[in-house]
Scaffold this motif. Sequence first.
Motif, mmCIF file in Angstrom:
data_model
loop_
_atom_site.group_PDB
_atom_site.id
_atom_site.type_symbol
_atom_site.label_atom_id
_atom_site.label_comp_id
_atom_site.label_asym_id
_atom_site.label_seq_id
_atom_site.Cartn_x
_atom_site.Cartn_y
_atom_site.Cartn_z
ATOM 1 N N ALA A 9 0.845 -1.630 -0.002
ATOM 2 C CA ALA A 9 0.038 0.014 0.167
ATOM 3 C C ALA A 9 1.020 1.036 -0.212
ATOM 4 C CB ALA A 9 -0.691 0.086 1.301
ATOM 5 N N VAL A 10 0.675 1.925 -1.317
ATOM 6 C CA VAL A 10 1.352 3.151 -0.455
ATOM 7 C C VAL A 10 0.832 4.426 -0.683
ATOM 8 C CG1 VAL A 10 3.820 2.190 -2.355
ATOM 9 C CG2 VAL A 10 1.273 3.378 -4.107
ATOM 10 N N ALA A 11 1.416 5.225 -0.357
ATOM 11 C CA ALA A 11 0.605 6.894 -0.429
ATOM 12 C C ALA A 11 1.173 7.872 -1.713
ATOM 13 C CB ALA A 11 1.350 7.621 1.401
ATOM 14 N N LEU A 12 0.516 8.433 -2.226
ATOM 15 C CA LEU A 12 -0.037 8.458 -3.523
ATOM 16 C C LEU A 12 0.127 10.330 -3.032
ATOM 17 C CD1 LEU A 12 -2.044 6.935 -5.943
ATOM 18 C CD2 LEU A 12 0.989 7.130 -5.904
ATOM 19 N N PRO A 13 0.462 11.080 -3.779
ATOM 20 C CA PRO A 13 1.157 12.541 -3.352
ATOM 21 C C PRO A 13 -0.741 13.366 -3.308
ATOM 22 C CG PRO A 13 2.223 11.859 -5.345
ATOM 23 C CD PRO A 13 1.089 11.492 -5.180
ATOM 24 N N LEU A 14 -0.467 13.868 -2.950
ATOM 25 C CA LEU A 14 -2.139 14.759 -2.386
ATOM 26 C C LEU A 14 -2.812 15.620 -3.542
ATOM 27 C CD1 LEU A 14 -1.319 17.113 0.831
ATOM 28 C CD2 LEU A 14 -2.268 14.925 0.814
ATOM 29 N N ALA A 15 -4.028 15.287 -3.316
ATOM 30 C CA ALA A 15 -4.614 16.055 -4.821
ATOM 31 C C ALA A 15 -4.890 17.029 -4.816
ATOM 32 C CB ALA A 15 -5.642 15.718 -4.742
ATOM 33 N N THR A 16 -5.502 17.615 -5.543
ATOM 34 C CA THR A 16 -5.719 18.957 -6.553
ATOM 35 C C THR A 16 -6.473 19.587 -6.605
ATOM 36 O OG1 THR A 16 -4.741 18.547 -8.261
ATOM 37 C CG2 THR A 16 -2.473 19.366 -7.113
ATOM 38 N N GLY A 17 -7.569 18.508 -6.479
ATOM 39 C CA GLY A 17 -8.622 18.800 -6.874
ATOM 40 C C GLY A 17 -9.459 17.653 -7.913
ATOM 41 N N GLY A 18 -10.133 17.765 -8.471
ATOM 42 C CA GLY A 18 -10.853 16.288 -9.113
ATOM 43 C C GLY A 18 -11.619 15.390 -9.076
ATOM 44 N N ALA A 19 -11.724 14.151 -8.362
ATOM 45 C CA ALA A 19 -12.621 12.949 -8.095
ATOM 46 C C ALA A 19 -13.126 13.534 -6.484
ATOM 47 C CB ALA A 19 -11.592 12.295 -7.062
ATOM 48 N N GLN A 20 -14.369 12.972 -6.604
ATOM 49 C CA GLN A 20 -14.841 13.758 -5.500
ATOM 50 C C GLN A 20 -16.184 12.135 -4.933
ATOM 51 O OE1 GLN A 20 -15.315 16.010 -2.810
ATOM 52 N NE2 GLN A 20 -13.373 16.952 -4.244
ATOM 53 N N ALA A 21 -16.142 11.736 -3.874
ATOM 54 C CA ALA A 21 -17.050 11.007 -4.198
ATOM 55 C C ALA A 21 -18.835 11.300 -3.839
ATOM 56 C CB ALA A 21 -17.113 9.570 -2.384
ATOM 57 N N ALA A 22 -19.802 10.443 -4.539
ATOM 58 C CA ALA A 22 -21.382 10.799 -4.716
ATOM 59 C C ALA A 22 -21.651 11.016 -3.598
ATOM 60 C CB ALA A 22 -21.810 9.569 -5.169
ATOM 61 N N GLY A 23 -22.095 12.007 -2.348
ATOM 62 C CA GLY A 23 -23.077 12.291 -1.270
ATOM 63 C C GLY A 23 -21.824 12.376 -0.461
ATOM 64 N N LYS A 24 -20.314 12.733 -0.839
ATOM 65 C CA LYS A 24 -19.392 13.466 -0.368
ATOM 66 C C LYS A 24 -19.134 15.114 -0.585
ATOM 67 C CE LYS A 24 -14.339 13.577 0.167
ATOM 68 N NZ LYS A 24 -12.821 13.220 -0.036
ATOM 69 N N PRO A 25 -19.677 16.320 0.430
ATOM 70 C CA PRO A 25 -19.081 17.389 -0.205
ATOM 71 C C PRO A 25 -18.704 17.865 -1.167
ATOM 72 C CG PRO A 25 -19.294 17.087 2.508
ATOM 73 C CD PRO A 25 -19.354 16.059 1.244
ATOM 74 N N GLN A 26 -18.766 18.238 -2.189
ATOM 75 C CA GLN A 26 -17.817 18.480 -3.620
ATOM 76 C C GLN A 26 -16.770 20.129 -3.178
ATOM 77 O OE1 GLN A 26 -18.279 17.548 -6.157
ATOM 78 N NE2 GLN A 26 -19.533 16.213 -5.747
ATOM 79 N N ASP A 27 -16.623 21.092 -1.985
ATOM 80 C CA ASP A 27 -16.430 22.033 -1.669
ATOM 81 C C ASP A 27 -14.876 21.402 -0.544
ATOM 82 O OD1 ASP A 27 -17.589 21.066 0.725
ATOM 83 O OD2 ASP A 27 -17.583 23.658 1.013
ATOM 84 N N VAL A 28 -14.995 19.922 -0.421
ATOM 85 C CA VAL A 28 -14.265 19.466 0.903
ATOM 86 C C VAL A 28 -13.134 18.592 0.518
ATOM 87 C CG1 VAL A 28 -13.972 17.165 2.719
ATOM 88 C CG2 VAL A 28 -16.055 18.925 2.903
ATOM 89 N N LEU A 29 -11.794 18.574 0.405
ATOM 90 C CA LEU A 29 -10.674 18.606 0.134
ATOM 91 C C LEU A 29 -9.371 17.656 1.562
ATOM 92 C CD1 LEU A 29 -9.198 17.529 -2.574
ATOM 93 C CD2 LEU A 29 -7.836 20.212 -2.004
ATOM 94 N N ARG A 30 -9.942 16.395 1.196
ATOM 95 C CA ARG A 30 -8.883 16.313 2.939
ATOM 96 C C ARG A 30 -7.876 15.794 2.329
ATOM 97 N NH1 ARG A 30 -12.430 10.896 5.387
ATOM 98 N NH2 ARG A 30 -11.272 10.294 3.157
ATOM 99 N N PRO A 31 -6.913 15.857 3.414
ATOM 100 C CA PRO A 31 -5.006 15.278 3.122
ATOM 101 C C PRO A 31 -5.278 13.746 2.583
ATOM 102 C CG PRO A 31 -5.619 16.460 5.269
ATOM 103 C CD PRO A 31 -6.834 16.413 4.851
ATOM 104 N N GLY A 32 -4.412 13.969 1.866
ATOM 105 C CA GLY A 32 -4.356 12.057 0.986
ATOM 106 C C GLY A 32 -5.044 12.137 -0.288
ATOM 107 N N ASP A 33 -6.687 12.689 -0.478
ATOM 108 C CA ASP A 33 -7.774 12.349 -1.423
ATOM 109 C C ASP A 33 -6.545 12.500 -2.614
ATOM 110 O OD1 ASP A 33 -9.620 12.444 0.306
ATOM 111 O OD2 ASP A 33 -10.995 14.147 -0.310
#
Length: 110
Positions: A9-33
Amino acid sequence: MKSLILGAAVALPLATGGAQAAGKPQDVLRPGDKSLENIIRTDERYGGDGLFFGPRGWGYWNFLESPRPIQNPNLWPDMQSTYFIGQLSLPAGSTLTLRGEFPRARYFKF
């Protein structure tokens, strides 16, 4: 015939936006997404290897247009990890020697 299962299992770089899950608030970007671009790039880069079955994880199953069955994260529900699973079949009586540095991963198992 012996089988050796490799997993990491590897940790990839933090997101700069993009993928959002269904039901997840669109304006929330958590560390690690991971961004959708990161998910697609990782799948293209590591999805056709003869040893590994391609990246596996929540983002690959939910955001790729045509995920492969191996990418279903039914046993690994962590939303922020990418898992690489590989399997080798060795003839009876054979040995396998692995040399190198320990991988820079959160989890690694032979």
